[in-house]
Design a protein around this motif. Structure first.
Motif, short mmCIF file in Angstrom:
data_model
loop_
_atom_site.label_atom_id
_atom_site.label_comp_id
_atom_site.label_asym_id
_atom_site.label_seq_id
_atom_site.Cartn_x
_atom_site.Cartn_y
_atom_site.Cartn_z
N HIS A 73 36.48 48.80 48.64
CA HIS A 73 36.75 47.37 48.81
C HIS A 73 38.06 47.06 48.10
O HIS A 73 38.19 47.19 46.88
CB HIS A 73 35.63 46.51 48.22
CG HIS A 73 35.88 45.03 48.38
ND1 HIS A 73 35.89 44.42 49.62
CD2 HIS A 73 36.17 44.07 47.47
CE1 HIS A 73 36.14 43.13 49.47
NE2 HIS A 73 36.32 42.90 48.18
N SER A 90 37.32 44.58 53.33
CA SER A 90 38.46 44.34 52.45
C SER A 90 39.39 43.29 53.02
O SER A 90 39.48 43.11 54.24
CB SER A 90 39.24 45.63 52.22
OG SER A 90 38.49 46.58 51.51
N ASN A 99 31.30 41.15 53.93
CA ASN A 99 31.20 41.81 52.62
C ASN A 99 29.75 41.84 52.18
O ASN A 99 29.13 40.80 51.95
CB ASN A 99 32.07 41.07 51.60
CG ASN A 99 31.98 41.70 50.22
OD1 ASN A 99 31.29 41.20 49.35
ND2 ASN A 99 32.68 42.79 50.04
#
Length: 340
Positions: free
Chosen positions: A22, A52, A80
């Motif tokens: 990430h 990301s 995410n």
């Protein structure tokens, strides 16, 4: 890249290497190359980008294409998920016998996977295998030994108050993982330590007292980010609290965490939490992270945290020492040797 023979399509790889990313575009190549260069060939690498916001996914695709290694399976989450849910998703994707963890930006000794598989084959009752490791400071480039275990076996009491090895050095026996369940998603940090506790209740682990894992601390990682330190230290004490409970007690505490929050559940642990926050603050100053140390002081004032008296003195001294032209290695060792 080490040459290898591609296993038949129907063959299940013996090892699955799990590696989450990430916002780590700058460290993709070194970790990918380290995995590709393993002397043990029978693995699949499940490497994902957790949505990301930088160029991480593009860099993962570029490096994977240049390696042209069919053992690499890279994918991207559409949203995410966070570290712990991401690990659980990856675990559901594999049927490998062994599960190895690698952190983004870290590297493995070329024989890491080979030696851990051999260790677990020699000890068929072992639930996992950990190794010694080093950590490199991203700013000073100082590298220091980062393990505190030296026996060939690991038992529950060895990790009772602290975890003497890093998550990225661990290879699990998949059957042991499946027996206790996946990572607990109540943990943003320390889900690995909680997992070790759960596994070591069922058996012992093996330890290779040689450096097979090379960790690089990230500048925005939990070691140096004050806001993340609050969450991590709370998670540490939740893991310790849960380790002393049976299954029903564990379920009750986790239900309270979800309903009322971690700080409510850890009210009795506040003095220990505040002590650990103070230790982290001292370390930041000793290691020359003046800005981060000041940020942490501001955060603790805003949260009503009260540092123990001796640590207020340590902080004052550390702030001065951190400004002196003293060896970074000396400061790191001093920080790590602080009394509890």
């Amino acid at each position: 890249m080490t040459s290898f023979e591609q296993p038949p399509a129907e063959k299940i790889p013996r090892v699955a290497i799990l590696c989450p990313y990430h916002n780590r575009a700058g460290v993709v190549a070194r970790t990918f190359n380290s995995i590709a260069e393993q002397t043990f060939a029978d693995f699949e690498a499940l490497i994902w980008d957790d949505c990301s916001t930088d160029e991480t996914w593009a860099e993962m695709q570029r490096v994977a294409t240049s390696l042209n290694d069919p053992r690499f399976n890279i994918y991207r989450h559409e949203a995410n998920l966070g570290l712990t849910p991401g690990l659980n998703l990856a675990l559901r994707r594999t049927r490998a016998k062994y599960i190895a963890i690698v952190g983004s930006g870290d590297e493995c000794h070329p024989e890491r996977i080979e030696r851990q598989v051999a260790a677990l084959e020699r000890a068929p009752d072992a639930v996992f295998c950990a190794t010694a490791s080093t950590t490199t400071d991203p700013i000073t480039k100082t590298t220091f030994y980062d393990s505190a275990h030296h026996r060939e076996t690991i038992v529950f009491n060895d990790i009772r108050t602290h975890c003497p090895f890093t998550h990225g050095s661990v290879m699990y026996r998949a059957s042991a993982l499946n027996a206790v369940g996946l990572y607990e998603t109540a943990f943003k940090w320390c889900a690995d330590w909680d997992m070790f506790f759960r596994l070591l209740r069922t058996g012992q682990a093996v330890y290779l007292d040689e450096v097979l894992y090379l960790r690089t601390a990230q500048a925005d990682g939990v070691s140096f980010a004050p806001r993340k330190a609050f969450d991590q230290i709370n998670c540490k004490y939740l893991a310790i609290k849960l380790s002393g409970l049976d299954e029903s007690g564990r379920a009750e505490v986790l239900a309270s965490v979800r309903e009322q929050g971690m700080e409510f559940v850890l009210e009795a642990e506040k003095p220990e939490i505040w002590r650990d926050l103070a230790r982290r603050n001292v370390k930041l100053y000793l290691m020359g992270r003046q800005k981060a140390g000041d940020e942490m002081m501001a955060l603790i004032d805003g949260k009503g945290v009260t540092y123990p008296t001796k640590y207020r003195l340590f902080i004052a001294v550390a702030k001065l020492l951190g400004k002196l032209p003293v060896s970074a290695d000396f400061m790191i060792r001093a920080a790590r040797a602080l009394p509890r």
